[in-house]
Write a protein that holds these residues in place. Sequence first.
Motif, PDB file in Angstrom:
ATOM      1  N   SER B  86       0.825  -1.213   0.000  1.00 36.95           N
ATOM      2  CA  SER B  86       0.000   0.000   0.000  1.00 36.95           C
ATOM      3  C   SER B  86       0.859   1.263   0.000  1.00 36.95           C
ATOM      4  CB  SER B  86      -0.997  -0.006   1.164  1.00 36.95           C
ATOM      5  OG  SER B  86      -0.343  -0.087   2.398  1.00 36.95           O
ATOM      6  N   LEU B  87       2.138   1.137   0.341  1.00 31.55           N
ATOM      7  CA  LEU B  87       3.024   2.306   0.189  1.00 31.55           C
ATOM      8  C   LEU B  87       3.068   2.724  -1.282  1.00 31.55           C
ATOM      9  CD1 LEU B  87       6.015   1.256   2.517  1.00 31.55           C
ATOM     10  CD2 LEU B  87       4.144   2.853   3.022  1.00 31.55           C
ATOM     11  N   ALA B  88       3.108   1.737  -2.177  1.00 36.31           N
ATOM     12  CA  ALA B  88       3.100   2.037  -3.610  1.00 36.31           C
ATOM     13  C   ALA B  88       1.736   2.548  -4.049  1.00 36.31           C
ATOM     14  CB  ALA B  88       3.478   0.790  -4.406  1.00 36.31           C
ATOM     15  N   THR B  89       0.671   1.911  -3.557  1.00 37.01           N
ATOM     16  CA  THR B  89      -0.682   2.283  -3.980  1.00 37.01           C
ATOM     17  C   THR B  89      -0.996   3.727  -3.596  1.00 37.01           C
ATOM     18  OG1 THR B  89      -1.314  -0.018  -3.664  1.00 37.01           O
ATOM     19  CG2 THR B  89      -3.094   1.582  -3.867  1.00 37.01           C
ATOM     20  N   VAL B  90      -0.681   4.086  -2.350  1.00 37.05           N
ATOM     21  CA  VAL B  90      -0.942   5.454  -1.889  1.00 37.05           C
ATOM     22  C   VAL B  90      -0.088   6.448  -2.674  1.00 37.05           C
ATOM     23  CG1 VAL B  90      -0.661   7.029   0.069  1.00 37.05           C
ATOM     24  CG2 VAL B  90      -1.720   4.787   0.412  1.00 37.05           C
ATOM     25  N   ALA B  91       1.170   6.076  -2.907  1.00 40.71           N
ATOM     26  CA  ALA B  91       2.074   7.004  -3.608  1.00 40.71           C
ATOM     27  C   ALA B  91       1.542   7.360  -4.992  1.00 40.71           C
ATOM     28  CB  ALA B  91       3.469   6.394  -3.716  1.00 40.71           C
ATOM     29  N   MET B  92       0.866   6.412  -5.649  1.00 47.93           N
ATOM     30  CA  MET B  92       0.319   6.703  -6.971  1.00 47.93           C
ATOM     31  C   MET B  92      -0.801   7.733  -6.918  1.00 47.93           C
ATOM     32  SD  MET B  92       0.207   3.029  -8.882  1.00 47.93           S
ATOM     33  CE  MET B  92      -0.561   3.707 -10.347  1.00 47.93           C
ATOM     34  N   LYS B  93      -1.588   7.736  -5.832  1.00 48.89           N
ATOM     35  CA  LYS B  93      -2.708   8.679  -5.732  1.00 48.89           C
ATOM     36  C   LYS B  93      -2.301   9.998  -5.074  1.00 48.89           C
ATOM     37  CE  LYS B  93      -6.233   8.124  -7.050  1.00 48.89           C
ATOM     38  NZ  LYS B  93      -6.696   8.296  -8.469  1.00 48.89           N
ATOM     39  N   ARG B  94      -1.212   9.992  -4.302  1.00 40.14           N
ATOM     40  CA  ARG B  94      -0.690  11.189  -3.628  1.00 40.14           C
ATOM     41  C   ARG B  94      -1.778  12.017  -2.929  1.00 40.14           C
ATOM     42  NH1 ARG B  94       4.606  12.208  -4.509  1.00 40.14           N
ATOM     43  NH2 ARG B  94       4.446  14.384  -3.916  1.00 40.14           N
ATOM     44  N   PRO B  95      -2.541  11.443  -2.026  1.00 44.16           N
ATOM     45  CA  PRO B  95      -3.551  12.240  -1.309  1.00 44.16           C
ATOM     46  C   PRO B  95      -2.885  13.243  -0.360  1.00 44.16           C
ATOM     47  CG  PRO B  95      -3.350  10.059  -0.345  1.00 44.16           C
ATOM     48  CD  PRO B  95      -2.487  10.047  -1.570  1.00 44.16           C
TER      49      PRO B  95
END
Lengths: 176, 194
Positions: B86-95
């Motif tokens: 999820s570190l990668a998943t969140v980084a893609m969305k940059r909330p």
Amino acid sequence: MTEAAAPNWPDDIYRALKGAGVRQVAHVPDAGHARLIKSCDADNDMQVVTLTTEEEGVAMLCGAHLGGERGVLLVQSSGVGNCINMLSLPQTCRMPFLMVVTMRGEYGEFNPWQNAMGLATEAVLEAMHVTCYRCDRPEDVGPTVANAARYTFEGGRPVAVLLSQRLIGAKAFVNE
Amino acid sequence: MTAPTIHRRPLVAKLLEGRDDRLLVITGLGTPTYDAAAAGDDPRTFFLWGAMGGATMMGLGLALAQPDKRVLVLAGDGEMLMAVGSLATVAMKRPANLAVVVLDNEHFGETGMQPTPTHAGVDLAGMAAAAGWARTMTARVDSDIPALVDAARNAPGPVFAVAKIMAEKLPFVLPPKDGAYLKDRFRQAVLGHV
């Protein structure tokens, strides 16, 4: 599947999701979902999130529900196995949860590694209290997704729409 | 590496101090849930008692749904290690409104204090930085705490802050554990309806 029957069911899913007010779309890509994902990507009112593993999407959509948004998880049947423990979240919290699963490991499957999870998918989901609606015919897809969305977002019980391999067509494994 | 000196409960109390209705909190299962309960129950805190590995992604879904609110996830190192993808998943969305604070005691505190990979040197903040989170940091001593609290509460996100904390076994402070109740009161407080 014959060319004549080649349907617009991915577009029917997109319209059903729009009609249900879905704004978050989480997915681990599958070829069967490719056209739908493209439609969602092109929609400025939808947040599309590509996951590293399917259970992330279960947790994400439960967070979305806490914040008042509706979402859908798009996965292949192999990914259902990854979701098992995380499905305790919508069950325990009585949250709505919608997933659309493209099936492998059934009608016409070429790759035996898909069979184990494909054949267990429905049993696993039902064991985790996720109601399953299966679609074999293209004309059923849109209404099924619309009613699954209504069932979960109004009724609060997790639901999965299983798009059968007979509907999608088996992956060909031939070089183009 | 010197032994940590940061106590977890005063740190969590500091992270939640003076909270207003803009701050939404999700706690990962185990001691972070008890730490947040010890700081004071609040309907805008969603306490996880299970679903290990889901806290950060719950935070992402909530942050996307409520872009005008600040979303703070409090996770243990075991919880976060289960969710490194999820570190990668969140980084893609940059909330910009999401912060994750890892309370890293380098042990599985609920199950007998077995060492986790962070004890062997795995650097969670380094992993988040490599994934592309906007702001990452590791607090090791008490004097690092004000900067960590400020980043968690105010910095443009996604923020990933690790606090190296003492491996203390503290008294249980147990919040409500009925998930449907926790969900309903959270939504009532945030949305005005269940």
